[in-house]
Design a protein around this motif. Structure first.
Motif, PDB file in Angstrom:
ATOM      1  N   SER A 123       1.024  -1.389  -0.427  1.00 37.95           N
ATOM      2  CA  SER A 123       0.210  -0.475  -0.018  1.00 37.95           C
ATOM      3  C   SER A 123       0.735   1.223   0.209  1.00 37.95           C
ATOM      4  O   SER A 123       0.700   2.119  -0.708  1.00 37.95           O
ATOM      5  N   HIS A 124       1.753   1.471   0.888  1.00 39.61           N
ATOM      6  CA  HIS A 124       2.701   2.424   1.200  1.00 39.61           C
ATOM      7  C   HIS A 124       3.342   2.802  -0.603  1.00 39.61           C
ATOM      8  O   HIS A 124       3.727   4.251  -0.594  1.00 39.61           O
ATOM      9  N   ALA A 125       3.514   1.810  -0.970  1.00 39.39           N
ATOM     10  CA  ALA A 125       4.473   1.802  -2.320  1.00 39.39           C
ATOM     11  C   ALA A 125       3.641   2.451  -3.296  1.00 39.39           C
ATOM     12  O   ALA A 125       4.435   3.016  -4.212  1.00 39.39           O
ATOM     13  N   THR A 126       2.612   1.505  -3.207  1.00 33.47           N
ATOM     14  CA  THR A 126       1.244   2.152  -3.984  1.00 33.47           C
ATOM     15  C   THR A 126       1.464   3.901  -4.354  1.00 33.47           C
ATOM     16  O   THR A 126       1.833   4.397  -5.467  1.00 33.47           O
ATOM     17  N   HIS A 127       1.122   3.845  -3.093  1.00 26.58           N
ATOM     18  CA  HIS A 127       1.573   5.772  -3.366  1.00 26.58           C
ATOM     19  C   HIS A 127       2.833   6.282  -3.579  1.00 26.58           C
ATOM     20  O   HIS A 127       3.189   7.565  -3.951  1.00 26.58           O
ATOM     21  N   GLN A 128       3.399   5.619  -3.145  1.00 26.26           N
ATOM     22  CA  GLN A 128       4.814   6.467  -3.602  1.00 26.26           C
ATOM     23  C   GLN A 128       5.503   6.551  -5.235  1.00 26.26           C
ATOM     24  O   GLN A 128       5.637   7.387  -5.143  1.00 26.26           O
ATOM     25  N   PHE A 129       4.728   5.061  -5.687  1.00 32.63           N
ATOM     26  CA  PHE A 129       5.023   5.304  -7.409  1.00 32.63           C
ATOM     27  C   PHE A 129       4.507   6.352  -7.929  1.00 32.63           C
ATOM     28  O   PHE A 129       5.172   7.121  -8.709  1.00 32.63           O
ATOM     29  N   PHE A 130       2.824   6.737  -7.481  1.00 35.07           N
ATOM     30  CA  PHE A 130       2.190   7.473  -8.962  1.00 35.07           C
ATOM     31  C   PHE A 130       2.118   8.963  -7.641  1.00 35.07           C
ATOM     32  O   PHE A 130       2.313   9.600  -8.998  1.00 35.07           O
ATOM     33  N   GLN A 131       2.740   9.175  -6.249  1.00 33.77           N
ATOM     34  CA  GLN A 131       3.042  10.558  -6.271  1.00 33.77           C
ATOM     35  C   GLN A 131       4.276  11.031  -6.918  1.00 33.77           C
ATOM     36  O   GLN A 131       4.379  12.154  -6.967  1.00 33.77           O
ATOM     37  N   LYS A 132       5.243  10.076  -7.004  1.00 40.49           N
ATOM     38  CA  LYS A 132       6.323  10.183  -7.300  1.00 40.49           C
ATOM     39  C   LYS A 132       6.509  10.988  -8.739  1.00 40.49           C
ATOM     40  O   LYS A 132       7.628  11.850  -9.160  1.00 40.49           O
ATOM     41  N   ILE A 133       5.451  10.001  -9.412  1.00 43.31           N
ATOM     42  CA  ILE A 133       5.023  10.921 -11.100  1.00 43.31           C
ATOM     43  C   ILE A 133       4.344  11.736 -11.555  1.00 43.31           C
ATOM     44  O   ILE A 133       3.686  11.848 -12.611  1.00 43.31           O
TER      45      ILE A 133
END
Length: 602
Positions: A241-251
Motif C-alpha cells: 500500500s505504501h509503495a503504491t502511493h510512493q510510485f504514483f505520487q512520485k510521477i
C-alpha cells in the motif's frame, strides 16, 4: 570461541541511544532487534516494552553465595626440635638421599606430646550460608513490529508474573542485557517493574498451540494476526500500500477517492450486491411476518381438519350409517379442501408482491449496488486531472468455491488521459516491478520467514520478476502456444471483443479490442488493463449489443460528448499480488477479514 560468541563479536555496535515511540514512552521492538548490531549497542539501557507473549517457560535458578574456605586447623602450641622442623618441611625420600643412607621413620614424640598433637585446636568460623533456590520466568514477546521476539526475564516472585501465559499482553520496564548464552537474539530484557498484564483464558485461547496451520486459524480473523505468519503477510500488505502511493505520487499522479455504491452495472447484476433499505421498514416487515404466521397456522389447521374428516368418512362408509350423514360429511370435506386452496393462493400472492419490490420507495429511489470496480468513475477524473489512481474495496457476489475469489477485495485502479495501450502496459509493468522491489527492501525478514514457512521459492520469484522483461504476445499467439509453459511474466493483449467489457476500445478489425492482462507464474492474472473507447457512436452500439440499460450510462457517454481524449487504465488486486509474492494457496489468507460465499465470521 563458541559460534554464538563469534557472532556477537562480529557485530559492530551502533549508537547506544534508545528510540522511543513518538506517542508513548514504549520502545518498539523493531528499534531494538532490527538494528545491524541486533541491539547490542543498547545493552545497559533502561526501556519500557510491550507486546504479546508467544511462549512462557519457568526454570529453577540457583542463587547461592559461595561458602568460605574450611575452618583452619591449628595444632596445640609446643616447642619443636630442629629435627622435627626439618622433617616436616622436606620430603622423606629427598631427606634420605641427603644424609646418604637409608633412614628409618622419624622418631615418634613421647606419648604425652603425641596426645597433645592428636587433639587439634579448632578456630571458630562463620557457618556457610545455605543455597537459595529461586524460579525465573522466560518469555518471548512480540509487539508486531518485526519477526523477531525479545526474550524477557522476570523473577517469579514479582507481582503478576504468575498470571502470565501464552497470549497475555504485557507492558514491562527493565534493563537490556547481553545474553550470556548463545541464541538467535543477543540481548534480553531483565524486568524490574511490571506495568500491565492483560490476562488470557488459556483453556479457550485458540492460539495456545505453537504449530497452527493457516486453515486452522482462519475462523479467528480477529486473533490470527498474533501469529508470526499472518503478521508477516500483513506487514507485506502494508508495504504494498505504501509503495503504491510512493510510485504514483512520485510521477505526478493524483490520488482520488471513488464511490463504492453505484447505479452502474458493469457486467451482470446477478454478481453484484444490492443496496437497499426496504427490508428495514419495520412496520411493513412486522405486518408481513404476522400475515405469514397467521396463514401458516390457518393452513395447518385446515389440513389437519381435512385429514380428520377423511378418516370420519371412511368410518361412515364401513358402518351402516344412513346416506344423509355420509353426504353431509362429504360436503364438509369439500368445503375444507376449497378453503385450503384459497389459503394457498393467498400465500403465493403475498410472496409475489413482496418479491416485486418498489425501489421508488427505497433510500436512493432506484436500484443501487456495491461497486465491482471504480474504473468508470475514475475515467471522469482522468478527463479533468489527466493521471489519477485510487485504492479501495470492490465487491462481487460470486458463489464460486474457488480459493482465488473473495466477495470483498482491495483494488488499485489507475487511469491515464492522453495514453494508449502501449503507454499503459509500460506503466503497469514498471508499477509491478516497483512493488516487488519494495517488498524485498522493506520486508526482508518477513520474506525470509515466509520462505521457510510457506514457499521456499518466494524470494527467488520476486528477484526474477524484477530482473526479467515481460514477454508480450497477442491473444491469438497465446492460444496458439497454449501448451507452452511460461516461467516468466507475460503480457497478453488484443483480446476478442466478446471477452472484454463494453467500454474497451474496439480495434479497426472490429473483432479485437485494445485490452491486456499481465499473467504471472503461481497466481495467474495479476493486472487487467485496456484502452477505453472514446468514440461515442461505437460505445453506444456496444451498450446496445449487450442489452445494457442505456439510461444508466448517460453520464458516462457525456465524457465522450464533451472534450473526449484517448485514455487507458488498469487495475491490480492487492490480494492477488500477495498470493504471488508469498506463495499462498488460499486468497483468504491474504486479507485481514475474508468474506466469501457462506462465510463471514467477524
Amino acid at each position: 570461541m563458541a559460534s554464538g560468541q563469534s557472532a556477537v563479536a562480529s557485530l559492530k555496535p551502533q549508537h547506544n541511544s534508545v528510540e522511543q515511540f513518538k506517542y508513548s514512552n514504549r520502545v518498539v521492538l523493531k528499534s531494538i532487534l532490527g538494528r545491524s548490531d541486533a541491539g547490542l549497542g543498547l545493552a545497559g539501557q533502561r526501556v519500557v516494552v510491550g507486546g504479546w507473549v508467544k511462549s512462557f517457560k519457568e526454570k529453577a535458578h540457583k542463587d547461592a553465595t559461595r561458602a568460605p574456605a574450611p575452618a583452619a586447623v591449628v595444632p596445640a602450641s609446643r616447642d619443636l626440635t630442629c629435627f622435627e622442623v626439618l622433617v616436616s618441611r622436606t620430603p622423606f625420600r629427598i631427606f634420605a638421599r641427603l644424609v646418604g643412607k637409608e633412614v628409618m621413620s622419624p622418631p615418634r614424640p613421647p606419648p604425652q606430646q603425641q596426645q597433645k598433637l592428636q587433639q587439634p585446636e579448632i578456630v571458630d568460623a562463620a557457618p556457610a550460608p545455605a543455597t537459595v533456590q529461586t524460579s525465573v520466568a522466560y518469555l518471548r514477546v512480540n509487539d508486531g513490529s518485526c519477526v523477531a521476539n525479545l526474550q524477557v526475564v522476570a523473577d517469579t516472585k514479582m507481582p503478576l508474573v504468575r498470571d502470565m501465559a501464552v497470549g497475555v499482553s504485557i507492558l514491562v520496564e527493565g534493563v537490556l542485557e547481553q545474553r550470556s548464552e548463545p541464541g538467535k537474539q543477543f540481548v534480553e530484557l531483565k524486568v524490574e517493574n511490571i506495568l500491565h498484564v492483560g490476562v488470557v483464558d488459556s483453556k479457550n485461547y485458540p492460539l495456545a498451540n505453537h504449530s497452527l496451520s493457516l486453515e486452522t486459524i482462519r475462523p479467528f480473523p480477529h486473533l490470527r494476526v498474533r501469529t508470526t505468519t499472518v503478521a508477516s503477510i500483513t506487514r507485506i500488505r502494508s508495504a504494498i500500500s505504501h509503495a503504491t502511493h510512493q510510485f504514483f505520487q512520485k510521477i505526478g499522479f493524483i490520488h482520488v477517492h471513488m464511490p463504492i455504491i453505484t447505479t452502474t452495472n458493469l457486467q451482470d447484476c446477478s454478481k453484484m450486491f444490492q443496496v437497499t433499505t426496504l427490508f428495514n421498514k419495520t412496520d411493513d416487515m412486522e405486518k408481513l411476518s404476522t400475515v405469514n404466521d397467521r396463514e401458516a397456522v390457518n393452513i395447518e389447521v385446515v389440513k389437519a381438519a381435512i385429514r380428520e374428516k377423511s378418516s370420519r368418512i371412511e368410518e361412515l362408509k364401513r358402518s351402516s350409517s344412513n346416506k344423509e350423514v355420509l353426504l353431509a360429511a362429504l360436503e364438509d370435506l369439500q368445503k375444507a379442501n376449497e378453503l385450503a386452496l384459497q389459503l394457498g393462493e393467498q400465500k403465493r400472492s403475498t410472496t409475489f408482491s413482496v418479491g416485486k419490490m418498489d425501489f421508488s420507495k427505497d433510500f436512493f429511489s432506484c436500484e443501487a449496488y456495491l461497486s465491482m470496480s471504480a474504473r468508470l468513475h475514475l475515467e471522469s477524473y482522468a478527463c479533468g486531472l489527466s493521471s489519477v489512481y485510487t485504492v479501495g474495496p470492490v465487491f462481487q457476489a460470486n458463489d464460486s468455491p474457488s480459493k482465488k475469489q473473495l466477495a470483498e477485495m482491495w483494488m488499485v485502479e489507475v487511469e491515464l488521459a492522453f495514453a494508449e495501450l502501449e503507454d499503459v502496459m509500460n506503466c503497469a509493468e514498471e508499477f509491478l516491478k516497483f512493488l516487488c522491489q519494495s517488498i524485498l527492501e522493506n520486508c526482508p525478514d518477513d520474506i525470509k520467514f515466509l520462505s521457510r514457512k510457506i514457499d521456499k521459492n518466494c524470494t527467488g520469484r520476486l528477484h526474477s520478476f524484477i530482473s526479467t522483461s515481460f514477454a508480450r504476445i497477442t491473444y491469438a499467439e497465446a492460444v496458439e502456444h497454449l501448451q507452452k509453459i511460461y516461467k516468466q511474466p507475460i503480457i497478453v493483449y488484443d483480446y476478442p471483443k466478446e471477452l472484454k467489457p463494453f467500454y474497451v476500445s474496439v480495434k479497426n478489425d472490429r473483432k479485437t479490442v485494445s485490452a491486456f492482462d499481465i499473467i504471472a507464474p503461481k497466481v495467474g492474472v495479476l493486472i487487467r488493463g485496456s484502452q477505453k473507447e472514446e468514440r461515442v457512436d461505437i460505445i453506444t452500439s456496444r451498450i446496445q449489443e449487450l442489452g445494457l440499460p442505456k439510461e444508466h450510462y448517460e453520464w458516462y457517454l457525456d465524457l465522450r460528448r464533451h472534450g473526449t481524449v484517448k485514455h487507458s487504465g488498469f487495475s491490480l488486486a492487492i490480494e492477488d499480488l500477495i498470493m504471488f509474492a508469498v506463495g499462498l494457496q488460499d486468497i483468504q489468507d491474504a486479507i485481514p477479514f475474508p468474506r466469501t460465499s457462506g462465510h463471514i465470521s467477524a
